[in-house]
Design an enzyme around this catalytic site. Structure first.
Site, mmCIF file in Angstrom:
data_model
loop_
_atom_site.group_PDB
_atom_site.id
_atom_site.type_symbol
_atom_site.label_atom_id
_atom_site.label_comp_id
_atom_site.label_asym_id
_atom_site.label_seq_id
_atom_site.Cartn_x
_atom_site.Cartn_y
_atom_site.Cartn_z
ATOM 1 N N ARG A 241 95.161 52.962 -61.259
ATOM 2 C CA ARG A 241 96.027 51.818 -61.534
ATOM 3 C C ARG A 241 96.684 52.059 -62.882
ATOM 4 O O ARG A 241 96.044 52.596 -63.808
ATOM 5 C CB ARG A 241 95.229 50.506 -61.579
ATOM 6 C CG ARG A 241 94.822 49.964 -60.230
ATOM 7 C CD ARG A 241 96.003 49.397 -59.429
ATOM 8 N NE ARG A 241 95.569 48.829 -58.161
ATOM 9 C CZ ARG A 241 95.568 49.464 -56.989
ATOM 10 N NH1 ARG A 241 95.977 50.731 -56.920
ATOM 11 N NH2 ARG A 241 95.167 48.848 -55.888
ATOM 12 N N GLU A 270 104.418 47.833 -63.196
ATOM 13 C CA GLU A 270 105.181 48.162 -61.985
ATOM 14 C C GLU A 270 106.055 46.993 -61.570
ATOM 15 O O GLU A 270 105.610 45.848 -61.675
ATOM 16 C CB GLU A 270 104.208 48.521 -60.851
ATOM 17 C CG GLU A 270 103.538 49.844 -61.105
ATOM 18 C CD GLU A 270 102.579 50.257 -59.979
ATOM 19 O OE1 GLU A 270 102.677 49.726 -58.873
ATOM 20 O OE2 GLU A 270 101.740 51.127 -60.247
ATOM 21 N N HIS A 288 104.036 54.858 -56.573
ATOM 22 C CA HIS A 288 102.821 54.251 -56.009
ATOM 23 C C HIS A 288 102.718 54.509 -54.493
ATOM 24 O O HIS A 288 102.707 53.573 -53.689
ATOM 25 C CB HIS A 288 102.788 52.742 -56.314
ATOM 26 C CG HIS A 288 101.406 52.166 -56.262
ATOM 27 N ND1 HIS A 288 101.021 51.073 -57.011
ATOM 28 C CD2 HIS A 288 100.304 52.522 -55.552
ATOM 29 C CE1 HIS A 288 99.746 50.783 -56.759
ATOM 30 N NE2 HIS A 288 99.299 51.657 -55.876
#
Ligand code: NAD
Length: 327
Positions: A241, A270, A288
């Protein structure tokens, strides 16, 4: 309940087949309007009258949303669940489920893809070739780092971390790992992975791949002091992450050549990417997509739908993150 007597479930984003059919059998599905912002107040409003929410990593499911009257279950279409306030859910007796296991190999494959791409400068080489700069073989052109025989440091030796270690074996890599919960000796031997403390991992690794969940403990696990300890020739790979890595500190460390490069699938804010990473040719950037294969995303969709359907029928979903809610 809908007119058809089915409980209502808010579907935050479309999911892949066979997820929708599994969900439709158990619930009346209410799609979240695609043009609506993903803030807590908007989600709370949309969740009104719903007993379930099928969420994804970009959806903030926190106190405001979890206070929806009658809410029973939040099913996240991901193995990570840092977008959900699990403690608040548990307090309100809302079940939280995730999709572990089905994405391990796909994600480990991608971590290794990023490792190879950064080591051998694949993205840079591709744009070089496309832009017509290739004028013939040259002994010093696009020199990279060897993967075969190098030392790989894995931070977090869970399902995905173990998958990466397994792949590294085929490249004759020396694998060391750091995890507060080390593997049993037999599993360690089988993987050929040696436990070390974080400092040693940082100092000895040619490649460092991160596979921890995002939590208060792992937030900015990699920041200036850690970059200072890395080999100047080392490459950092992050498919966990974004906030596990201090992105601003990474930019500074790359500029100061404290490490040789990075390959990132995830970002601190993000979908924003730190603007100073964009022009860096020693950085590989992906949007991602570590679990993004057709088969895996479909299995994740099915698993999330089954978790929700089981919860709605009064059962105990197989992938319950907060089992204390359903004793
Ligand atoms: P897992 O729970 O099986 O493994 C996580 C491991 O990290 C555990 O062994 C745990 O002990 C270890 N750990 C926890 N805190 C640590 C710390 N401070 N230092 C070192 N190790 C620590 O989880 P998993 O299924 O392997 O997934 C790992 C994470 O990868 C997920 O939580 C998710 O956030 C991320 N992920 C990202 C993508 C993507 O699309 N980029 C896809 C899948 C998973």
């Amino acid at each position: 309940m809908s007119a058809a007597g089915k409980p209502r479930v808010l579907l935050m984003h479309p999911i892949l087949d066979p997820g929708p059919a599994i969900l439709a059998e158990a619930a009346e599905v209410v799609p979240y309007p695609p043009d609506r912002p993903l803030d807590e107040a908007s989600i709370r409003q949309a969740a009104d009258g719903c007993v379930g929410i099928v969420s994804q990593v970009m959806d903030p499911i926190r106190e405001a949303v979890l206070s929806t009257p009658g809410l029973k279950c939040v099913s996240n279409v991901a193995v990570g669940f840092d977008n959900i306030d699990v403690a608040a859910a548990t307090q309100r007796k809302v079940m939280v489920t995730n999709t572990p296991g089905v994405l391990d190999d796909t994600t480990a494959d991608f971590a290794f893809t990023l490792l190879m791409a950064a080591a051998r400068r694949v993205v840079e080489a591709d744009s070089f070739t496309r832009s017509g700069k290739f004028r013939g073989w040259a002994i010093d052109m696009m020199l990279g780092a060897d993967v075969y025989g190098a030392t790989l440091g894995i931070i977090g030796i869970g399902r995905i971390g173990r998958g990466v270690a397994h792949r590294a074996k085929g490249f004759n890599m020396r694998v060391i790992y750091y995890d507060p919960h080390p593997l049993p000796p037999e599993a360690q031997d089988q993987l050929g992975a040696t436990p070390v403390d974080l400092r040693r991992l940082l100092m000895e690794s040619d490649f460092i791949s991160i596979h921890v969940p995002l939590s208060q403990d792992t937030h900015h696990l990699m920041s200036t002091p850690q970059f200072e300890q890395m080999k100047r020739t080392a490459i950092l790979i992050n498919t966990s992450r974004g906030p596990v890595v201090d992105e601003a500190a990474l930019v500074e460390a790359l500029k100061a050549k404290k490490l040789a490069g990075a390959a990132l699938d995830v970002y601190e804010r993000e979908p924003a990417v730190h603007p100073n990473l964009i022009p860096m040719s020693n950085v590989v950037l992906a949007p991602h997509i570590a679990s993004a294969t057709t088969r895996t995303r479909s299995e994740m969709s099915a698993m999330a739908a089954r978790n929700m359907a089981t919860a709605l029928r009064g059962g105990r979903p197989p992938n319950l993150v907060n089992p204390e809610v359903k004793k």
